[in-house]
Scaffold this active site. Structure first.
Site, PDB file in Angstrom:
ATOM      1  N   GLU A  52      -8.765  11.495  -0.143  1.00 28.09           N
ATOM      2  CA  GLU A  52      -9.011  10.125   0.317  1.00 28.09           C
ATOM      3  C   GLU A  52      -7.840   9.613   1.147  1.00 28.09           C
ATOM      4  O   GLU A  52      -8.027   8.868   2.100  1.00 28.09           O
ATOM      5  CB  GLU A  52      -9.241   9.195  -0.883  1.00 28.09           C
ATOM      6  CG  GLU A  52     -10.497   9.491  -1.674  1.00 28.09           C
ATOM      7  CD  GLU A  52     -11.764   9.211  -0.898  1.00 28.09           C
ATOM      8  OE1 GLU A  52     -12.074  10.012   0.004  1.00 28.09           O
ATOM      9  OE2 GLU A  52     -12.434   8.218  -1.192  1.00 28.09           O
TER      10      GLU A  52
ATOM     11  N   THR B  26     -13.582   1.745   8.461  1.00 38.25           N
ATOM     12  CA  THR B  26     -12.938   1.200   7.268  1.00 38.25           C
ATOM     13  C   THR B  26     -11.791   0.269   7.674  1.00 38.25           C
ATOM     14  O   THR B  26     -11.590  -0.789   7.080  1.00 38.25           O
ATOM     15  CB  THR B  26     -12.401   2.337   6.378  1.00 38.25           C
ATOM     16  OG1 THR B  26     -13.498   3.196   6.060  1.00 38.25           O
ATOM     17  CG2 THR B  26     -11.831   1.813   5.072  1.00 38.25           C
TER      18      THR B  26
END
Lengths: 308, 308
Positions: free
Chosen positions: B128, B181
């Site tokens: 991530e 994002t």
């Protein structure tokens, strides 16, 4: 039934990460009230022992809460209330809430329970409104329902009873200083950092999960208040030492009860709770600060009938 | 065991009031991976089908997560990874997390499970970190563990598995727009009002309580996001209509999945979940906006083995 004698428990609100939403009910700390049916319509406070509080119904939290209940029922019944205060006003363990909750619980019983206990919360909240200007449910909800309660929402009012493990004990020390709710509120900031708010709701989620799963370690890991405790604790003499002492003596967590000045610690089991009380006492003894000390299991039932 | 084929589930993070802490695992939406032991030391990505992603180990989230695991084990074992992507990158349902979680799960199995699944989370988080610069656990935790997971804390990492009722279904619609994002993060504000933060943690407490007590109504009443959804939802075409449509068709609640653009709705039972999918489809059909639609029960198990 024409008369009822009840125990009206003290409560811990603003439970760490549960600021403004989570509270719990104490078991052996509380007031007593005697409520009698009367031929005379309305509500009269006939006796108050242990505190210098107004006897006028409209100026007394128990009176106001009782009137709100009777108004909702459109009732012309009459009641006399005697209040035996044992919880000090301004202690931070729900003194006014105990009286408000007791009044509506007792009258509801004498009237044959027209309301479920949960539905009495809004009436008791009227007493809180008189006491502090804000009709909050943080203390009256656990006082009426027992255990841990979550005020999920005020609009509409949504009170959730949270299951909790049976060996949970609270130690509460009340340093004998005056700390007004208004002053405790004035140190709060209107805005908080998103980062800290996320930590706070992560901890609240962990605390609720720990209560349901009876995971004392998780309860302990979650009992942190990132937001309010750092601001308010400076108003309470010895707070950091008391908290540290509680943790060193086995507390799962420790924080400010209500808006202070009382400080609570939660622990697993009575022995640890008393050990914490002893250690806390030594701190305030050394500081020569007078205090009251309470040790109580979490009261699963809330207000209860002593005699009827 | 020299080879393993696994299913790597999609996940919904930032679940309404559980922004940055609460996520859930989907059941029939996900990638597949085949991982083989190799005589050659290290990790090689040998095939990627369904997405244009880097094959270089250090630039691929699965590769980076795998290397983190092998480093912790001080292992000189070798592995080849094939990735069959079905979750679109940038969809908001944990595409990168599925690959990271799958890589560490599969290699851990092939090595005879030196780690418990829960302890694989930190390695998957390294994937991530490569994907978005932030080693968050919101998606990799539910992908690995299944069900609902709460990231109570990052320092130290504390992942709590939250029990949930078995009839909970998710409907997820992914409008085919690009929402980075970084852009979704840029609309966030550093500070939030204390009042809204209290509402948020009250709702999170209610949601966790609702999950443990299988109280679908409480789950529904608690599924609100006071803080992030109002800011981010404007970036998603048709968000308000899609959400309203979901609620009108029986959803318990609806919100943004991850950082969007996918929108989720939770419901009790498969029939309602499909009814919501149909109604959502009609909205985007009418807007002539292409979309992908998923209906899935909550996956209680996380990553699973298809063949070995």
């Amino acid at each position: 039934m024409n008369e009822i004698k009840i125990f009206c428990p003290a409560t811990i609100a603003n439970l760490s990460c549960g600021f403004d939403v989570l509270g719990l009910c104490l078991d052996n700390v509380g007031d007593e009230m005697i409520i009698k049916k009367s031929a005379l319509k309305g509500v009269r406070i006939t006796k108050i022992v242990g505190a210098n509080l107004p006897l006028e119904t409209e100026k007394n939290v128990a009176g106001v809460a009782a009137l709100a209940l009777l108004k909702a029922l459109n009732s012309d019944a009459g009641f006399e209330i005697e209040i035996y205060k044992k919880i000090q006003a301004g202690s931070g363990i729900g003194s006014s809430a105990a009286s408000s909750a007791g009044a509506v619980f007792g009258i509801n019983e004498l009237l044959g329970r027209p309301f479920a206990t949960k539905d009495l919360v809004p009436f008791a909240m009227q007493g809180e409104k008189l006491a502090c200007g804000n009709a909050h449910a943080d203390n009256v909800a656990p006082a009426l329902l027992g255990g841990f309660t979550l005020v999920r929402s005020y609009a509409p009012l949504d009170i959730i009873q949270i299951e909790s493990p049976s060996e949970l004990y609270a130690t509460v020390v009340h340093p004998q200083i005056e700390l007004k709710t208004a002053d405790a509120r004035s140190v709060l900031k209107q805005n908080v950092s998103l980062q800290k708010a996320i930590i706070q709701w992560g901890n609240l989620g962990g605390l609720i999960a720990g209560l349901y799963t009876k995971d004392y370690h998780l309860i302990g890991r979650s009992l942190h208040d990132e937001i309010v405790e750092p601001l308010r604790s400076v108003l309470i003499p010895g707070f950091d030492v008391i908290k540290q002492t509680a943790l060193e003596n086995g507390a799962l967590g420790s924080g400010i009860s209500g808006s202070g000045p009382s400080i609570f610690a939660l622990s697993k089991g009575k022995t640890t709770a008393y050990k914490i009380a002893k250690a806390m006492s030594e701190v305030y003894d050394q500081m020569q600060l007078p205090y009251e000390m309470h040790v109580s299991r979490v009261n699963p039932d809330g207000v209860r009938i002593i005699e009827n």
